[in-house]
Design a protein around this motif. Structure first.
Motif, PDB file in Angstrom:
ATOM      1  N   GLY A  88     -38.394   4.450  14.227  1.00 14.64           N
ATOM      2  CA  GLY A  88     -39.354   5.094  15.122  1.00 14.64           C
ATOM      3  C   GLY A  88     -40.333   6.007  14.414  1.00 14.64           C
ATOM      4  O   GLY A  88     -41.340   6.405  14.991  1.00 14.64           O
ATOM      5  N   PHE A  95     -43.234  -4.830  19.895  1.00 13.11           N
ATOM      6  CA  PHE A  95     -42.554  -5.994  20.455  1.00 13.11           C
ATOM      7  C   PHE A  95     -43.528  -6.977  21.088  1.00 13.11           C
ATOM      8  O   PHE A  95     -44.685  -6.683  21.315  1.00 13.11           O
ATOM      9  N   GLN A  96     -42.948  -8.138  21.386  1.00 15.77           N
ATOM     10  CA  GLN A  96     -43.751  -9.263  21.859  1.00 15.77           C
ATOM     11  C   GLN A  96     -44.351  -9.027  23.239  1.00 15.77           C
ATOM     12  O   GLN A  96     -45.484  -9.396  23.483  1.00 15.77           O
ATOM     13  N   THR A 100     -43.321  -5.478  29.618  1.00 16.55           N
ATOM     14  CA  THR A 100     -42.004  -4.946  29.972  1.00 16.55           C
ATOM     15  C   THR A 100     -41.465  -3.957  28.941  1.00 16.55           C
ATOM     16  O   THR A 100     -40.371  -3.450  29.100  1.00 16.55           O
ATOM     17  N   SER A 101     -42.242  -3.700  27.892  1.00 14.90           N
ATOM     18  CA  SER A 101     -41.701  -2.887  26.799  1.00 14.90           C
ATOM     19  C   SER A 101     -41.973  -1.395  26.938  1.00 14.90           C
ATOM     20  O   SER A 101     -41.583  -0.620  26.072  1.00 14.90           O
ATOM     21  N   LEU A 102     -42.656  -0.995  28.003  1.00  6.96           N
ATOM     22  CA  LEU A 102     -42.862   0.436  28.237  1.00  6.96           C
ATOM     23  C   LEU A 102     -42.066   0.856  29.476  1.00  6.96           C
ATOM     24  O   LEU A 102     -41.915   0.084  30.421  1.00  6.96           O
ATOM     25  N   THR A 103     -41.569   2.093  29.446  1.00  7.26           N
ATOM     26  CA  THR A 103     -40.753   2.594  30.560  1.00  7.26           C
ATOM     27  C   THR A 103     -41.628   2.794  31.800  1.00  7.26           C
ATOM     28  O   THR A 103     -42.598   3.546  31.746  1.00  7.26           O
ATOM     29  N   GLN A 111     -44.639   8.999  26.876  1.00  6.60           N
ATOM     30  CA  GLN A 111     -43.978   8.012  26.020  1.00  6.60           C
ATOM     31  C   GLN A 111     -44.503   8.072  24.590  1.00  6.60           C
ATOM     32  O   GLN A 111     -43.777   7.767  23.649  1.00  6.60           O
ATOM     33  N   LEU A 112     -45.766   8.470  24.431  1.00  5.66           N
ATOM     34  CA  LEU A 112     -46.288   8.630  23.078  1.00  5.66           C
ATOM     35  C   LEU A 112     -45.812   9.952  22.482  1.00  5.66           C
ATOM     36  O   LEU A 112     -45.289  10.006  21.364  1.00  5.66           O
ATOM     37  N   VAL A 115     -42.278  10.738  20.826  1.00  6.08           N
ATOM     38  CA  VAL A 115     -41.992  10.299  19.459  1.00  6.08           C
ATOM     39  C   VAL A 115     -42.205  11.457  18.476  1.00  6.08           C
ATOM     40  O   VAL A 115     -41.377  11.713  17.600  1.00  6.08           O
ATOM     41  N   MET A 163     -48.678   0.393  22.507  1.00  5.82           N
ATOM     42  CA  MET A 163     -47.485   0.126  21.696  1.00  5.82           C
ATOM     43  C   MET A 163     -47.808   0.265  20.204  1.00  5.82           C
ATOM     44  O   MET A 163     -47.009   0.800  19.425  1.00  5.82           O
ATOM     45  N   MET A 166     -48.215   3.859  19.388  1.00  4.15           N
ATOM     46  CA  MET A 166     -46.897   4.485  19.366  1.00  4.15           C
ATOM     47  C   MET A 166     -46.201   4.250  18.028  1.00  4.15           C
ATOM     48  O   MET A 166     -45.549   5.128  17.486  1.00  4.15           O
TER      49      MET A 166
END
Ligand SMILES: Nc1ncnc2c1ncn2[C@@H]1O[C@H](COP(=O)(O)OP(=O)(O)OP(=O)(O)O)[C@@H](O)[C@H]1O
Ligand SMILES: [Mg+2]
Lengths: 323, 314
Positions: A88, A95-96, A100-103, A111-112, A115, A163, A166
């Motif tokens: 991280g 991810f691909q 669906t990869s973010l909450t 979310q940023l 980190v 993403m 991030m």
């Protein structure tokens, strides 16, 4: 000196419904600092699993053997706490599927920023400022407004920019991008690939770009590894691989690139025949049943990955194409 | 924030919309009780005809039922639930005013414990998936669901009251937590067990999602992954269960208050119905309906908080 990421003899097996599924078989590879490496191969060839292992993200039903080291520190078999010292921050993954990869219930800003709060010990206020800055850098329009929006309010392309941003917040040494454009519209794909190239030039991190599309990988990587049925079957400099592929499978893959200027394929066009299924005997060359050049020896003796002349060109084939 | 404003507007609109619902419930209940055989003054030995007539007259029961209905609704609009037919000298408002705080305290402590412990146990079981801790927690949950409170409470009273002398078996003193512990446990156990199972199942599903993989890949500590990223979506099924949970605690309190001798309103529901104490039953129906309607509203708002994709258009 040890390379940045060093994978030695990595095997990943899944037990699923009482069956052993070998996903990765004795893969060794290294990524040097600032290097850009492409990983290509058909769906199911084990590309993702290799780097899931490198991130310590394998599912609970995975059995893993071998050794993975990042910056000289072990990744496999260490606890989550020591993993989280690099994961991280110095070692990140895109991810691909950005849909669906973010909450869903947290704002983009949170979310940023989390980190930086977690890894750099910043206050939330500082972290938010840095996050807004990063959104600007990855060319998300109106970063201030985006900060307080939820993922569902952003398009797929924008989410993938988020993403990528991030993954860059802590100035990583290595970013693993796993098919970052597969789920996106064709027009957006090129922009995302551009962005990855630009950010790499600006930040100078190493990049692993996973794709089933040789065309995507071509412009962005120095070196390309071709995977088939859980193994690396060919490895060469990007230019050399395009000029003279030695493995028959790579040659087939190259034929599948529609044209670098034409529309890009969503899924890789299927080659003749089927890749091996779990439970098939693991003898000889896995590609032999689909290979026009296969001889009886190919079905019984596994060809090792060997130097094939050229600068660091390696191929696993008894009868490689002439150079 | 405009989302907060939207929530408030939604709440007020829906609250206004609940008034007709409540009115329909009042009307239905009013006529249904009167349709039931017997009346408030039927007892073992029949009263003399004159006495009966006087009683009926005093409580307005000699008038046509539509007139009674008109009077009742008229008084209700002024916040008057009418006199109790069986508790002489008490109005229903007084009876409910005395009992409601006890029932409310019992019910809210039971609900809060069921929620907090249920969620914690559910998370614990999910993180110990298919290991001993998971099995232990889930076996306990099965017991909690299967055994009704009228069995649990006497058992607990026997164990902690009579053998161990730790807690009072029954009875009530104002501001005494000790008297509430056993009834709370008996009331909270069934919904607690359901919540634990719901949370375990949904948490397991959430933990398999892509965004949790992202959260782990970001190097966040497990605590943050669970509490910040996984908990809210895992709570969605609990929100749907909240109204049934309140209903279960409310019906449970009817029994538990009687067994433990607590002066709440639960016993009025049973006694009121058995005695055909029309006004008392009506009062209870109104209180319980209003509570359930408000619960339903809170659940909608909770949904909106748990998942920002939920739109609050009334
Ligand atoms: N959790 C799992 N349980 C069982 N098998 C799995 C699991 N995850 C992956 N596999 C198997 O591992 C093999 C390799 O998968 P992997 O995801 O690495 O392929 P890939 O090369 O990334 O393909 P794609 O291009 O489709 O992403 C596949 O056959 C897949 O079915
Ligand atoms: Mg993959």
């Amino acid at each position: 000196m040890e390379p940045l990421l060093n994978i030695e003899d990595l095997s990943v097996d899944y037990t699923h419904g009482g069956m052993e599924i070998p996903a990765v078989r004795q893969v060794s590879l290294a990524v040097a600092a600032r290097e850009s490496v492409g990983i290509v191969g058909e769906s199911g060839s084990g590309k993702t699993q290799v780097f899931m292992a490198a991130m310590g993200l394998l599912a609970a039903n995975a059995a893993v053997r071998g050794r993975v080291r990042f910056e000289g520190g072990d990744i496999l078999g260490v606890g989550a706490e020591s993993l989280n010292r690099v994961r991280g921050s110095k070692l990140t993954m895109v991810f691909q599927d950005p849909m669906t990869s973010l909450t869903p219930h947290l704002t983009i800003g949170t979310q940023l920023a989390e980190v930086l709060v977690c890894h750099a010990g910043r206050s939330w206020r500082e972290a938010r400022n840095a996050a807004r800055h990063m959104l600007d850098r990855v060319r998300v329009p109106e970063p201030e407004r985006r900060m307080s929006q939820y993922p569902h309010e952003l398009s797929g392309g924008l989410r993938q920019r988020v993403m990528i941003g991030m993954s860059l917040l802590c100035e990583p040494l290595l970013v693993i991008a796993d098919e970052p454009t597969t789920a996106l519209d064709v027009t957006v794909q090129a922009h995302i690939i551009d962005l990855l190239g630009t950010m790499r030039r600006e930040l100078g991190m190493a990049l692993v770009l996973i794709s089933h599309d040789l065309g995507v990988v071509a412009g962005l990587t120095d070196r390309i590894l071709v995977m088939y049925a859980g193994r690396i079957v060919e490895s060469a400099g990007a230019a050399e691989l395009f000029q003279q592929a030695r493995h028959p499978y790579t040659a087939e893959l190259l034929k599948c690139i529609p044209s670098l200027t034409g529309p890009r394929q969503q899924r890789m066009p299927t080659l003749l025949g089927q890749p091996p299924r779990p439970g098939d005997p693991d003898e000889g060359c896995a590609f032999a049943p689909r290979c026009a050049r296969a001889a009886p020896r190919c079905r019984t003796v596994r060809p090792p990955l060997e130097d094939a002349g050229g600068s660091a060109h390696r191929v696993a084939c008894h009868f490689p194409l002439p150079s | 924030m405009d989302r907060l404003a939207a929530m408030r507007r939604y709440f007020l609109t829906r609250l206004a919309g609940a008034v007709p619902t409540l009115f329909i419930i009042v009307t239905l209940a009013f006529f249904l009780i009167r349709a039931a055989p017997g009346g408030p003054f039927d007892q073992e030995q029949t009263l003399p005809v004159e006495v009966m007539a006087n009683l009926q007259k005093a409580y307005g029961l000699d008038q046509p039922v539509w007139t009674q209905y008109g009077h009742y609704v008229g008084a209700l609009l002024h916040g008057d639930f009418g006199p109790s037919f069986r508790y002489k000298d008490f109005s229903v408002t007084e009876l409910i005013g005395q009992g409601l705080p006890v029932t409310f305290e019992l019910g809210s402590i039971a609900l809060a414990s069921a929620l907090i412990l249920g969620v914690l146990i559910g998370i614990f079981a999910a993180l110990r998936h298919n290991r001993a801790g998971d099995y232990a927690a889930m076996s306990l949950a099965v017991v909690g669901v299967a055994i009704p409170s009228f069995v649990v409470l006497p058992f607990l009273g026997l164990l902690f009251g009579i053998y161990l002398h730790w807690l009072p078996v029954a009875g009530w003193e104002p501001a005494s937590i000790r008297h509430l512990i056993l009834p709370v446990v008996a009331l909270a156990l069934p919904p607690l067990a359901v919540i634990a199972r719901l949370v375990r199942a949904s948490m397991l599903e959430v933990l398999r999602s892509h965004y949790i993989r992202t959260a782990i890949a970001k190097g966040l500590p497990l605590r943050t992954v669970i509490l910040r990223h996984a908990l809210r979506p895992a709570l969605l099924p609990v929100a749907s269960y909240l109204a049934p949970a309140v209903a279960s605690i409310m019906t449970g309190s009817l029994v538990v208050e009687s067994i433990a001798g607590l002066p709440g309103i639960g016993r009025y529901m049973v006694q009121g119905a058995l005695n055909r104490d029309y006004t008392l039953v009506m009062g209870m129906v109104i209180i319980y309906s209003a509570l359930l309607i408000v619960m339903g509203l809170l659940v909608d708002l909770l949904y909106a908080w748990l998942d920002p994709r939920v739109r609050l258009d009334s």
